[in-house]
Design a protein around this motif. Sequence first.
Motif, mmCIF file in Angstrom:
data_model
loop_
_atom_site.group_PDB
_atom_site.id
_atom_site.type_symbol
_atom_site.label_atom_id
_atom_site.label_comp_id
_atom_site.label_asym_id
_atom_site.label_seq_id
_atom_site.Cartn_x
_atom_site.Cartn_y
_atom_site.Cartn_z
ATOM 1 N N ILE A 47 66.789 76.263 60.678
ATOM 2 C CA ILE A 47 66.930 75.835 59.396
ATOM 3 C C ILE A 47 65.796 74.561 59.079
ATOM 4 C CG2 ILE A 47 68.362 74.414 57.732
ATOM 5 C CD1 ILE A 47 70.862 75.595 59.210
ATOM 6 N N ALA A 48 65.686 73.687 59.706
ATOM 7 C CA ALA A 48 64.672 72.629 59.394
ATOM 8 C C ALA A 48 62.991 73.172 59.385
ATOM 9 C CB ALA A 48 64.888 71.504 60.413
ATOM 10 N N ASN A 49 62.819 74.229 60.444
ATOM 11 C CA ASN A 49 61.615 74.499 60.436
ATOM 12 C C ASN A 49 61.204 75.463 59.419
ATOM 13 O OD1 ASN A 49 60.018 73.386 62.244
ATOM 14 N ND2 ASN A 49 60.312 74.843 63.989
ATOM 15 N N ARG A 50 62.406 76.215 58.648
ATOM 16 C CA ARG A 50 62.167 76.912 57.491
ATOM 17 C C ARG A 50 61.683 76.060 56.459
ATOM 18 N NH1 ARG A 50 63.849 82.266 58.322
ATOM 19 N NH2 ARG A 50 63.528 82.786 55.962
ATOM 20 N N LEU A 51 62.367 75.057 56.314
ATOM 21 C CA LEU A 51 62.101 74.028 55.071
ATOM 22 C C LEU A 51 60.725 73.552 55.288
ATOM 23 C CD1 LEU A 51 65.603 72.106 55.139
ATOM 24 C CD2 LEU A 51 64.837 74.189 53.472
ATOM 25 N N GLN A 52 60.325 73.031 56.509
ATOM 26 C CA GLN A 52 59.047 72.569 56.721
ATOM 27 C C GLN A 52 57.989 73.178 56.701
ATOM 28 O OE1 GLN A 52 57.972 69.129 59.839
ATOM 29 N NE2 GLN A 52 58.779 70.894 60.893
ATOM 30 N N GLU A 53 58.436 74.600 57.029
ATOM 31 C CA GLU A 53 57.228 75.640 57.218
ATOM 32 C C GLU A 53 56.589 76.053 55.593
ATOM 33 O OE1 GLU A 53 55.759 76.506 59.870
ATOM 34 O OE2 GLU A 53 54.574 78.235 59.281
ATOM 35 N N ALA A 54 57.940 76.049 54.960
ATOM 36 C CA ALA A 54 57.507 76.527 53.683
ATOM 37 C C ALA A 54 56.668 75.479 52.816
ATOM 38 C CB ALA A 54 58.961 76.558 52.752
ATOM 39 N N LEU A 55 56.866 74.085 53.131
ATOM 40 C CA LEU A 55 56.119 73.206 52.506
ATOM 41 C C LEU A 55 54.709 73.163 53.261
ATOM 42 C CD1 LEU A 55 57.178 69.251 52.156
ATOM 43 C CD2 LEU A 55 55.214 69.692 53.220
ATOM 44 N N TRP A 56 54.439 73.303 54.601
ATOM 45 C CA TRP A 56 53.326 73.448 55.204
ATOM 46 C C TRP A 56 52.581 74.593 54.735
ATOM 47 C CZ3 TRP A 56 49.735 71.181 57.812
ATOM 48 C CH2 TRP A 56 49.054 71.861 58.694
ATOM 49 N N ARG A 57 53.024 75.746 54.438
ATOM 50 C CA ARG A 57 52.138 77.027 54.167
ATOM 51 C C ARG A 57 51.740 76.599 52.651
ATOM 52 N NH1 ARG A 57 55.275 82.232 56.538
ATOM 53 N NH2 ARG A 57 55.255 81.264 59.003
ATOM 54 N N GLU A 58 52.519 75.865 51.744
ATOM 55 C CA GLU A 58 51.933 75.553 50.667
ATOM 56 C C GLU A 58 50.732 74.705 50.617
ATOM 57 O OE1 GLU A 58 52.747 77.065 47.719
ATOM 58 O OE2 GLU A 58 51.059 75.978 46.610
ATOM 59 N N ALA A 59 51.013 73.753 51.643
ATOM 60 C CA ALA A 59 49.999 72.742 51.816
ATOM 61 C C ALA A 59 48.718 73.552 52.382
ATOM 62 C CB ALA A 59 50.338 71.787 52.816
ATOM 63 N N LEU A 60 48.787 74.479 53.129
ATOM 64 C CA LEU A 60 47.729 75.278 53.750
ATOM 65 C C LEU A 60 47.049 76.039 52.553
ATOM 66 C CD1 LEU A 60 48.840 76.365 57.008
ATOM 67 C CD2 LEU A 60 47.257 74.775 56.682
ATOM 68 N N HIS A 61 47.892 76.684 51.611
ATOM 69 C CA HIS A 61 47.328 77.241 50.654
ATOM 70 C C HIS A 61 46.373 76.601 49.723
ATOM 71 C CE1 HIS A 61 48.882 81.321 50.521
ATOM 72 N NE2 HIS A 61 50.237 80.892 51.059
ATOM 73 N N MET A 62 46.749 75.102 49.574
ATOM 74 C CA MET A 62 46.351 74.396 48.459
ATOM 75 C C MET A 62 44.614 73.929 49.365
ATOM 76 S SD MET A 62 48.899 71.914 46.393
ATOM 77 C CE MET A 62 50.282 71.519 47.631
ATOM 78 N N VAL A 63 44.829 73.694 50.422
ATOM 79 C CA VAL A 63 43.652 73.341 50.837
ATOM 80 C C VAL A 63 42.830 74.549 50.954
ATOM 81 C CG1 VAL A 63 42.492 72.633 53.217
ATOM 82 C CG2 VAL A 63 44.556 71.452 52.600
ATOM 83 N N ALA A 64 43.199 75.616 51.591
ATOM 84 C CA ALA A 64 42.299 76.904 51.374
ATOM 85 C C ALA A 64 41.578 77.051 50.145
ATOM 86 C CB ALA A 64 43.184 78.049 51.871
ATOM 87 N N ASN A 65 42.414 76.685 49.109
ATOM 88 C CA ASN A 65 41.852 77.187 47.746
ATOM 89 C C ASN A 65 41.154 75.991 47.051
ATOM 90 O OD1 ASN A 65 42.940 79.602 47.934
ATOM 91 N ND2 ASN A 65 44.684 79.029 46.620
ATOM 92 N N GLY A 66 40.938 74.955 47.879
ATOM 93 C CA GLY A 66 40.378 73.768 47.212
ATOM 94 C C GLY A 66 41.180 73.107 46.069
ATOM 95 N N GLU A 67 42.541 73.278 46.194
ATOM 96 C CA GLU A 67 43.260 72.566 45.062
ATOM 97 C C GLU A 67 43.563 71.276 45.284
ATOM 98 O OE1 GLU A 67 45.175 76.832 43.866
ATOM 99 O OE2 GLU A 67 46.081 75.547 45.249
ATOM 100 N N ALA A 68 43.845 70.817 46.640
ATOM 101 C CA ALA A 68 44.008 69.385 47.066
ATOM 102 C C ALA A 68 43.412 69.205 48.461
ATOM 103 C CB ALA A 68 45.436 69.234 47.294
ATOM 104 N N THR A 69 43.109 67.894 48.765
ATOM 105 C CA THR A 69 42.774 67.560 49.983
ATOM 106 C C THR A 69 43.876 67.243 50.982
ATOM 107 O OG1 THR A 69 42.571 65.239 49.453
ATOM 108 C CG2 THR A 69 40.691 66.651 48.895
ATOM 109 N N VAL A 70 43.514 67.089 52.363
ATOM 110 C CA VAL A 70 44.451 67.022 53.219
ATOM 111 C C VAL A 70 45.113 65.521 53.072
ATOM 112 C CG1 VAL A 70 44.419 66.310 55.794
ATOM 113 C CG2 VAL A 70 43.579 68.555 55.288
ATOM 114 N N ASP A 71 44.096 64.604 52.439
ATOM 115 C CA ASP A 71 44.741 63.411 52.200
ATOM 116 C C ASP A 71 45.546 63.217 51.008
ATOM 117 O OD1 ASP A 71 44.391 60.310 52.906
ATOM 118 O OD2 ASP A 71 43.492 60.541 50.688
#
Lengths: 317, 317
Positions: free
Chosen positions: A193-217
Amino acid sequence: MSDVSTVDTVDTVACVGAGVIGGGWVAHFLARGYRVVAWDPSPDTDDKLSRLVAAAWPALTSLGLAEGASMDNLTIAPTLAEAVANAGFVQESAPEDLSLKQKLLADIDAVTPPGVVIASSTSGYSMTEMQVAASTPERLVVGHPFNPPYLIPLVEVVGGELTESWAVEWAAEFYRHVGKSVIKMDQELPGFIANRLQEALWREALHMVANGEATVDQIDTAITDGPGLRWPAQGPCLTFHLAGGEGGMAHMLDHFGPSLKSPWTRLEAPELTKDLRDAMVAGVESEADGRTIADLVAERDRAIIAVQRAVEETRHG
Amino acid sequence: MSDVSTVDTVDTVACVGAGVIGGGWVAHFLARGYRVVAWDPSPDTDDKLSRLVAAAWPALTSLGLAEGASMDNLTIAPTLAEAVANAGFVQESAPEDLSLKQKLLADIDAVTPPGVVIASSTSGYSMTEMQVAASTPERLVVGHPFNPPYLIPLVEVVGGELTESWAVEWAAEFYRHVGKSVIKMDQELPGFIANRLQEALWREALHMVANGEATVDQIDTAITDGPGLRWPAQGPCLTFHLAGGEGGMAHMLDHFGPSLKSPWTRLEAPELTKDLRDAMVAGVESEADGRTIADLVAERDRAIIAVQRAVEETRHG
């Protein structure tokens, strides 16, 4: 299983695997006053574990050690068989590699005394996949912790198809006995359960970095200074119960439901059926357990302030 | 814009809209010592705002009020024009309805003194969509807060295609001046940053409930007793920097990269290209700012303990 001990008679825990998670479990069980026997095939296990436990010990001391707890209660066993010989519980935390886990769990099972429950820290494999080579797979369960296992209370407990329910019950009871917060799952679900929630958030974060939409910071600040401040006190469902004002979750879903169609994440939302709406509303009402929205707002506010102060102080500590 | 005041000369803020978010902004600006003039078309605005501000005031008092801060500095204006007449800044927090926002922002713009920045609390619309009917759209920005705006520091600031950069800069500076943590975005992104992260998690949660895979209570416990305890201290990227042990984010991505292909959430992961890997590694190294993994682990541990204690105490408070 008349030969299964009750959870309070366990005095020795075997920890197999000495990485970040295995070492974290060692620290947790030591702090709770157990004798821990560890085994890991790598030659520097002793050094690695000593370092991991020593790093965790100040935190554990500050939390309060159980009577008799000591770093000296750790033994490194030369063989797997010796590690589990006197164990009342076994926690496996080997690297995430399915064939390795299958073989290792079968090996552990072969040398562990009958009736002793064996738990795997796996963060992703199902026990059904992992238990295939074991002779007594009925006592194999997943006991999935969060890093660091000596501080984060959550453990997700679930069995595989060949696991018997007494083993799942026993593991859940034992983890609660050693101070963990247990989610006992009735079915296997990839990522639990927790990893599914966390992983959804994490993948969205990776997409944003990959597309230059947001920085890690920016991503980290968005969480630490935003929703992350609410989540230790109130989970995502209770959070949205309060986003609806005095109308709670019902108002929130009826009012903001259409935003589920918005392209606010790459994850498609489920259809907001009446059943789902009603399940969410009933769920938060059950959690609220009689507390009104005003009660929950007051509780949330006190918690956010306390959390901010706590984090602020430790940053400058 | 030679007629634009510096942020420290503002003494009056206009808040348009008196719902949960609008009321939260009113409370925040009052606590920071501003005169606030509010306007909302509903007849019970006065009552609603008084209740919202009174509920927030104990928390704000405990945090420390600015000199001269008082609930008495709130005025309810009979008309929109009177609300903004003397404002040095306008915060719009109307319901999420695009045509309503377009018209309201145009109306606000028509009666607000020149050079005064107007921010919308919208949680989803882009300013490009919202500013179409305004005569001076160059001073319209998004200033997206989190509930409750008087406690959660994060504000996401971004302009639309017709917004001039001085307005974005001014709003970011003003929010910082009033104690907010500002993410200034260079481009419009549906849901901004924090909501994209939060929404991905929320949609996964809804899917699990819809499919009977987890209960509302399990989902909330999975966060409050699990990853939620880390997030106020270290965001998702820094969290995973520490999941890699001494190898940090680089080791984590190289080692757990394949789990991005696992069905751990319904959200598909981006391709883990070398560019993305390197961007993640560089990002956390920049955030760590010289702190070693051991430093960050010690910091995280202190924070988790403090956060747990803080939440525990407020629950029984």
